[in-house]
Design a protein around this motif. Sequence first.
Motif, PDB file in Angstrom:
ATOM      1  N   THR A 465     -20.126  84.759  59.644  1.00 11.78           N
ATOM      2  CA  THR A 465     -20.623  86.044  59.155  1.00 11.78           C
ATOM      3  C   THR A 465     -20.597  86.016  57.632  1.00 11.78           C
ATOM      4  OG1 THR A 465     -18.453  87.077  59.121  1.00 11.78           O
ATOM      5  CG2 THR A 465     -19.714  87.240  61.160  1.00 11.78           C
ATOM      6  N   GLN A 466     -21.317  86.973  57.078  1.00 14.29           N
ATOM      7  CA  GLN A 466     -21.387  86.987  55.620  1.00 14.29           C
ATOM      8  C   GLN A 466     -20.052  87.451  55.061  1.00 14.29           C
ATOM      9  OE1 GLN A 466     -24.754  89.140  53.985  1.00 14.29           O
ATOM     10  NE2 GLN A 466     -23.698  89.152  52.031  1.00 14.29           N
ATOM     11  N   GLY A 467     -19.398  86.595  54.304  1.00 11.99           N
ATOM     12  CA  GLY A 467     -18.039  86.906  53.888  1.00 11.99           C
ATOM     13  C   GLY A 467     -17.944  87.586  52.557  1.00 11.99           C
ATOM     14  N   GLU A 468     -18.414  86.900  51.537  1.00 17.17           N
ATOM     15  CA  GLU A 468     -18.150  87.381  50.205  1.00 17.17           C
ATOM     16  C   GLU A 468     -18.999  88.600  49.866  1.00 17.17           C
ATOM     17  OE1 GLU A 468     -17.706  84.011  47.749  1.00 17.17           O
ATOM     18  OE2 GLU A 468     -17.627  85.232  45.939  1.00 17.17           O
ATOM     19  N   GLY A 469     -18.348  89.610  49.314  1.00 19.12           N
ATOM     20  CA  GLY A 469     -19.114  90.784  48.922  1.00 19.12           C
ATOM     21  C   GLY A 469     -18.228  91.999  48.793  1.00 19.12           C
ATOM     22  N   ALA A 470     -18.871  93.130  48.560  1.00 21.38           N
ATOM     23  CA  ALA A 470     -18.122  94.367  48.382  1.00 21.38           C
ATOM     24  C   ALA A 470     -18.786  95.465  49.200  1.00 21.38           C
ATOM     25  CB  ALA A 470     -18.104  94.752  46.908  1.00 21.38           C
ATOM     26  N   GLU A 471     -18.006  96.441  49.583  1.00 24.32           N
ATOM     27  CA  GLU A 471     -18.542  97.600  50.281  1.00 24.32           C
ATOM     28  C   GLU A 471     -17.895  98.864  49.737  1.00 24.32           C
ATOM     29  OE1 GLU A 471     -20.944  99.321  51.437  1.00 24.32           O
ATOM     30  OE2 GLU A 471     -21.299  97.688  52.855  1.00 24.32           O
ATOM     31  N   ASN A 472     -18.713  99.915  49.668  1.00 22.07           N
ATOM     32  CA  ASN A 472     -18.237 101.187  49.123  1.00 22.07           C
ATOM     33  C   ASN A 472     -17.987 102.204  50.219  1.00 22.07           C
ATOM     34  OD1 ASN A 472     -19.979  99.752  47.188  1.00 22.07           O
ATOM     35  ND2 ASN A 472     -19.389 101.411  45.819  1.00 22.07           N
ATOM     36  N   SER A 473     -17.057 103.088  49.947  1.00 19.94           N
ATOM     37  CA  SER A 473     -16.867 104.220  50.848  1.00 19.94           C
ATOM     38  C   SER A 473     -16.277 105.381  50.082  1.00 19.94           C
ATOM     39  CB  SER A 473     -15.945 103.839  52.012  1.00 19.94           C
ATOM     40  OG  SER A 473     -15.725 104.962  52.823  1.00 19.94           O
ATOM     41  N   ARG A 474     -16.497 106.562  50.628  1.00 20.03           N
ATOM     42  CA  ARG A 474     -15.896 107.749  50.061  1.00 20.03           C
ATOM     43  C   ARG A 474     -15.475 108.631  51.222  1.00 20.03           C
ATOM     44  NH1 ARG A 474     -18.715 112.504  47.113  1.00 20.03           N
ATOM     45  NH2 ARG A 474     -16.895 113.545  46.232  1.00 20.03           N
ATOM     46  N   VAL A 475     -14.271 109.147  51.152  1.00 18.92           N
ATOM     47  CA  VAL A 475     -13.761 110.033  52.196  1.00 18.92           C
ATOM     48  C   VAL A 475     -13.485 111.384  51.549  1.00 18.92           C
ATOM     49  CG1 VAL A 475     -11.816 110.439  53.763  1.00 18.92           C
ATOM     50  CG2 VAL A 475     -12.784 108.140  53.542  1.00 18.92           C
ATOM     51  N   THR A 531     -25.978  96.338  55.598  1.00 19.17           N
ATOM     52  CA  THR A 531     -25.722  95.714  56.887  1.00 19.17           C
ATOM     53  C   THR A 531     -26.577  94.472  57.045  1.00 19.17           C
ATOM     54  OG1 THR A 531     -24.990  97.727  57.926  1.00 19.17           O
ATOM     55  CG2 THR A 531     -25.952  96.088  59.379  1.00 19.17           C
ATOM     56  N   GLY A 532     -25.924  93.395  57.439  1.00 19.36           N
ATOM     57  CA  GLY A 532     -26.607  92.109  57.600  1.00 19.36           C
ATOM     58  C   GLY A 532     -25.547  91.043  57.635  1.00 19.36           C
ATOM     59  N   GLY A 533     -25.763  90.012  58.449  1.00 24.97           N
ATOM     60  CA  GLY A 533     -24.768  88.953  58.530  1.00 24.97           C
ATOM     61  C   GLY A 533     -23.533  89.362  59.323  1.00 24.97           C
ATOM     62  N   SER A 534     -23.688  90.341  60.216  1.00 22.37           N
ATOM     63  CA  SER A 534     -22.623  90.749  61.162  1.00 22.37           C
ATOM     64  C   SER A 534     -21.325  91.151  60.483  1.00 22.37           C
ATOM     65  CB  SER A 534     -22.319  89.622  62.163  1.00 22.37           C
ATOM     66  OG  SER A 534     -23.456  89.264  62.876  1.00 22.37           O
ATOM     67  N   LYS A 535     -21.407  91.693  59.274  1.00 20.29           N
ATOM     68  CA  LYS A 535     -20.181  91.939  58.526  1.00 20.29           C
ATOM     69  C   LYS A 535     -19.774  93.405  58.439  1.00 20.29           C
ATOM     70  CE  LYS A 535     -22.436  92.486  54.021  1.00 20.29           C
ATOM     71  NZ  LYS A 535     -23.828  92.577  54.464  1.00 20.29           N
ATOM     72  N   SER A 536     -20.650  94.300  58.877  1.00 20.46           N
ATOM     73  CA  SER A 536     -20.441  95.713  58.586  1.00 20.46           C
ATOM     74  C   SER A 536     -19.088  96.234  59.047  1.00 20.46           C
ATOM     75  CB  SER A 536     -21.545  96.558  59.219  1.00 20.46           C
ATOM     76  OG  SER A 536     -22.741  96.336  58.542  1.00 20.46           O
ATOM     77  N   LEU A 537     -18.673  95.813  60.239  1.00 23.68           N
ATOM     78  CA  LEU A 537     -17.451  96.382  60.795  1.00 23.68           C
ATOM     79  C   LEU A 537     -16.248  96.141  59.894  1.00 23.68           C
ATOM     80  CD1 LEU A 537     -15.849  97.747  63.033  1.00 23.68           C
ATOM     81  CD2 LEU A 537     -15.649  95.526  64.143  1.00 23.68           C
ATOM     82  N   TYR A 538     -15.995  94.885  59.552  1.00 24.45           N
ATOM     83  CA  TYR A 538     -14.780  94.666  58.770  1.00 24.45           C
ATOM     84  C   TYR A 538     -14.935  95.087  57.327  1.00 24.45           C
ATOM     85  CZ  TYR A 538     -16.883  90.027  57.823  1.00 24.45           C
ATOM     86  OH  TYR A 538     -17.717  88.993  57.475  1.00 24.45           O
ATOM     87  N   MET A 539     -16.159  95.078  56.816  1.00 27.51           N
ATOM     88  CA  MET A 539     -16.363  95.544  55.443  1.00 27.51           C
ATOM     89  C   MET A 539     -16.192  97.065  55.361  1.00 27.51           C
ATOM     90  SD  MET A 539     -16.847  92.845  53.656  1.00 27.51           S
ATOM     91  CE  MET A 539     -17.595  93.269  52.088  1.00 27.51           C
ATOM     92  N   ALA A 540     -16.840  97.776  56.272  1.00 25.98           N
ATOM     93  CA  ALA A 540     -16.732  99.239  56.237  1.00 25.98           C
ATOM     94  C   ALA A 540     -15.305  99.668  56.534  1.00 25.98           C
ATOM     95  CB  ALA A 540     -17.703  99.869  57.230  1.00 25.98           C
ATOM     96  N   ALA A 541     -14.670  99.000  57.482  1.00 24.88           N
ATOM     97  CA  ALA A 541     -13.295  99.365  57.827  1.00 24.88           C
ATOM     98  C   ALA A 541     -12.391  99.214  56.605  1.00 24.88           C
ATOM     99  CB  ALA A 541     -12.785  98.502  58.982  1.00 24.88           C
ATOM    100  N   GLY A 542     -12.568  98.128  55.873  1.00 26.39           N
ATOM    101  CA  GLY A 542     -11.772  97.906  54.672  1.00 26.39           C
ATOM    102  C   GLY A 542     -12.017  98.993  53.645  1.00 26.39           C
ATOM    103  N   ALA A 543     -13.283  99.330  53.471  1.00 26.81           N
ATOM    104  CA  ALA A 543     -13.634 100.337  52.463  1.00 26.81           C
ATOM    105  C   ALA A 543     -13.149 101.722  52.870  1.00 26.81           C
ATOM    106  CB  ALA A 543     -15.154 100.343  52.259  1.00 26.81           C
ATOM    107  N   ILE A 544     -13.301 102.060  54.140  1.00 22.79           N
ATOM    108  CA  ILE A 544     -12.863 103.380  54.617  1.00 22.79           C
ATOM    109  C   ILE A 544     -11.339 103.487  54.515  1.00 22.79           C
ATOM    110  CG2 ILE A 544     -12.688 104.873  56.667  1.00 22.79           C
ATOM    111  CD1 ILE A 544     -15.483 103.732  57.497  1.00 22.79           C
ATOM    112  N   ASN A 545     -10.670 102.414  54.848  1.00 15.43           N
ATOM    113  CA  ASN A 545      -9.210 102.375  54.758  1.00 15.43           C
ATOM    114  C   ASN A 545      -8.751 102.585  53.310  1.00 15.43           C
ATOM    115  OD1 ASN A 545      -6.628 101.864  56.052  1.00 15.43           O
ATOM    116  ND2 ASN A 545      -6.598  99.991  54.809  1.00 15.43           N
TER     117      ASN A 545
END
Lengths: 771, 153
Positions: A465-475, A531-545
């Motif tokens: 899966t696509q590993g390197e990168g960043a994801e944003n979130s706001r709660v 979203t792309g490279g099957s990474k959304s779940l762990y990237m979004a989870a990290g950002a939301i956390n």
Amino acid sequence: MKFAVGQPVRRVEDTRLITGKGKFTDDLKLPNTAHGIFVRSPYAHANISSINFEEALKMPGVVDIYTGEKLKSEGLKHMSVIDFLQNKDGSPMNASKRPILATGKVRHVGDPVVFVVAESMNQALDASELIEIDYDELPCVIDTGKALNSDSPLLFDEFGTNSAVDWEAGSEKEWSDVEEKAHHISKVDLVNNRIVVNPIEPRSATSDFNKDDDRFTVYVESQGSHAMRERLAGSIGVEEKNVKVVTNDVGGGFGLKMMCFPEYIATMFASRALNRPVKWTSTRSEAFLSDSQGRDHVTEASIAMDKEGNFLGVKVDTVAAVGAYLSQYGIFIPTLAGAGMHVGVYKIPVLYNTVNVVYTNTVPVDAYRGAGRPEASYVIERLVDKAADDLGMDPLQLRIKNFVQTEDIGKHEGAILPLDSCDFQKTTEMSIVNSSYDGFAKRKENSKLDNKLKGIGISYYIERTQGEGAENSRVVVSGEGSVKVFAGTQSTGQGHETAWTQILVEKLGVNPEDVSVHFGNSDDLPGGGGTGGSKSLYMAAGAINDASNIMLKKGIEIAANELEASVDDVEYTTDSGPLFQVKGTNRNIDLYSVARLAEGQSNTQILDGESVYEHKDPTFPNGCHICELSIDKETGRIEIDNYSATDDFGKIINPLLVAGQVHGGIVQGLGQAMGEHALYEEETGQLINGSFMDYHMPRADEFPEFDLDFNQDAECTTNTLGAKGCGEAGTVASTTAYVNAIYDALSEYDFNELDMPITPMKIWKIINGIN
Amino acid sequence: MALVEIEVNGKNMSSEVEERQLLVHFLRDDLNLTGTHVGCDTSQCGACVIHLNGNAVKSCSMLTVQANNASITTIEGLADGDKLHPVQEAFRENHGLQCGFCTPGMIMAAVDIIKRKPNLNEKIVREELEGNLCRCTGYQNIVKSILAAANKV
Ligand code: FES
Ligand code: FES
């Protein structure tokens, strides 16, 4: 806890989608919208000698008509794409410039030439029929394998070749050493056939330029509004701050919807020129001629072994078509996206890979579900079966013998993939049971009575899966009793609203009904990975956390003040509701009351947290898929008797959604093996099967019920969830499982390579000895 | 232009339409019933399926004027107020949709299949879905949803 991680909760997005209240891009109707349609090239390769649209301009309802020359004269350049690769000799690649509308020359059937804008779609269509374009037809090159022939016409004279890049990875010297000491070398020649992506929702865009703030709002499908914003701004030639992207519900993505297309830029240009919204929606016929397509590789590959069948090295030489122009990631997919994946799940110390990416007079090629990794998996898993056949070994045993073992993790020798976790042996054992592999010989014997040829095929795939990168979130917590989560990811059907709700509920202990998930509006967050490279779940989870933790830190300060305790003594607990509590006491205040307090304070105003989560490592979803099928000897008709998928996705957050991803992925992979194929006529470059009438879209009655199982023992160690991602896995796996099963079924016949799509006709010919 | 009188989701309406207008565009563009989708231009995908006088039809394959005096139900009119139709319910319960683009057509087709075929099984459902394409689900949960609904209706 209701709605927690691990539960098969039903999707929150479904209510609107099953009642017709989904909001897809073409559903949008802004007041005063003008409608655009494209006049496209009917030729694969031609010089444009003249364009005459005088008469068309006079037609009722016509607002304006644009040509490539016009756009050029107003300063528009070309599409912004990735073109940073180098040739193996260190020279720069031949990066084509894809125009918004063709000027001078057209390079594929469907190349957009003129953009007609009218009050209504029908008026634009009527007017387009009066446009006269004179073309001087040129010879074309369609076949990927022939693109580099010296007598093939050139798409770009300035390059002097049809090669976009001549790329390599690994060491040729190491491979020749391996070749020398090998006991046996097995070879395959493969064609990875070209696919039309075909999400059921055709592409659409509405651009709305606002003069007062000098800013575009573009309503368009995407797989992440921020990446789309970057490409739109780069292609129209403005700064990102002058573009806002809004992506509503997306009717399937599969990589295609990640891409920025010339049509979108044309609507932006017209909207700015006309000072009103301009909309374009693709027809399906247009989609076949203008949506980026997938795959299209011609490959020769070898695997070297010692006497015992231990793998020593792999060499892969590929010619990959990029089509008429570089598309957004066109150069990246056949090279870096799949780089290193040809060793699969095996201990293979040496890998040498060359790829020549070539221009042909066809629709540009770009990412399609899996993008580079299904192609690599097809190569290694076909090679292993060929090797087993050559050595007279059982293909399953040969695989097991060469698997990377759990104790090898961290050693990362040679070309072996840098895995964080694996359990190939156990997944295989589960798969053997799930597929009743051991009973196959008996089943094959019985099938002979019905004049059937039965075959079984294994595919042990691995994906990166696509590993390197960043994801944003706001709660954002509201005193009214709700929590809003903003994410930079984009669902195109995966169910992110549900999964992100589960993650937040688990983290904050709030009611799922009080949570809403938002994505698609680029103004909501400063950036987003998409979203792309099957990474959304762990990237979004990290950002939301992370965003939740920042919010909670703020909350603890407010709660401490209210509870008259020191900040260090206050903790957040979810044991009996979402509460800030003084440690060791029952003095507490709930999350929403703290939010209300925050709203009353001039220095805080709201209880929120915003994060940018950075991540380095890819994950490695993998699994064993076994396909069993029967061929009718009389007709060559193929029937899948059983399909068993045992996958290792690490920890599973929602088994219902994961199963859905696997089902859909398997069918897309099988579609490619069974019938999907963008078929171009060699002489003229016309797409012969450019409609759902002719193109083999997989249908419900071609498949049995798939049997799914999961090995959850080897959790991913590089993210907090332990999850590996599942979006593309099925597609990576199933193509080869099917093809290997066909080869097994036909083992008594003598034939050369059998390329996808494997049709009853091809099989019938083999059975009847016809070449 | 031609005048048509059509009952749509229980409401009678009369409209002036272009003779060449396809019914699906009447629904989507004139009535703003955007739940009915367009996925192709060769009558293959089924994203546009509605009920015309109680039977499933592809609304991209007929003209609005041909629906004159007919009664139409679209996905927006299938539920009974807030109460979902059992087929809608089954699609949600069985994860019978992902992106949801094919879904309105699938559901409208499914209601018709269940009505026409009293003894449904997996094989029949798969064959009956010949005219409905889905690129996301691999059909497995669509089939499951329809069988589950058939048992309830
Ligand atoms: S839009 Fe009607 S069948 Fe495709
Ligand atoms: S759910 Fe996406 S096309 Fe069916």
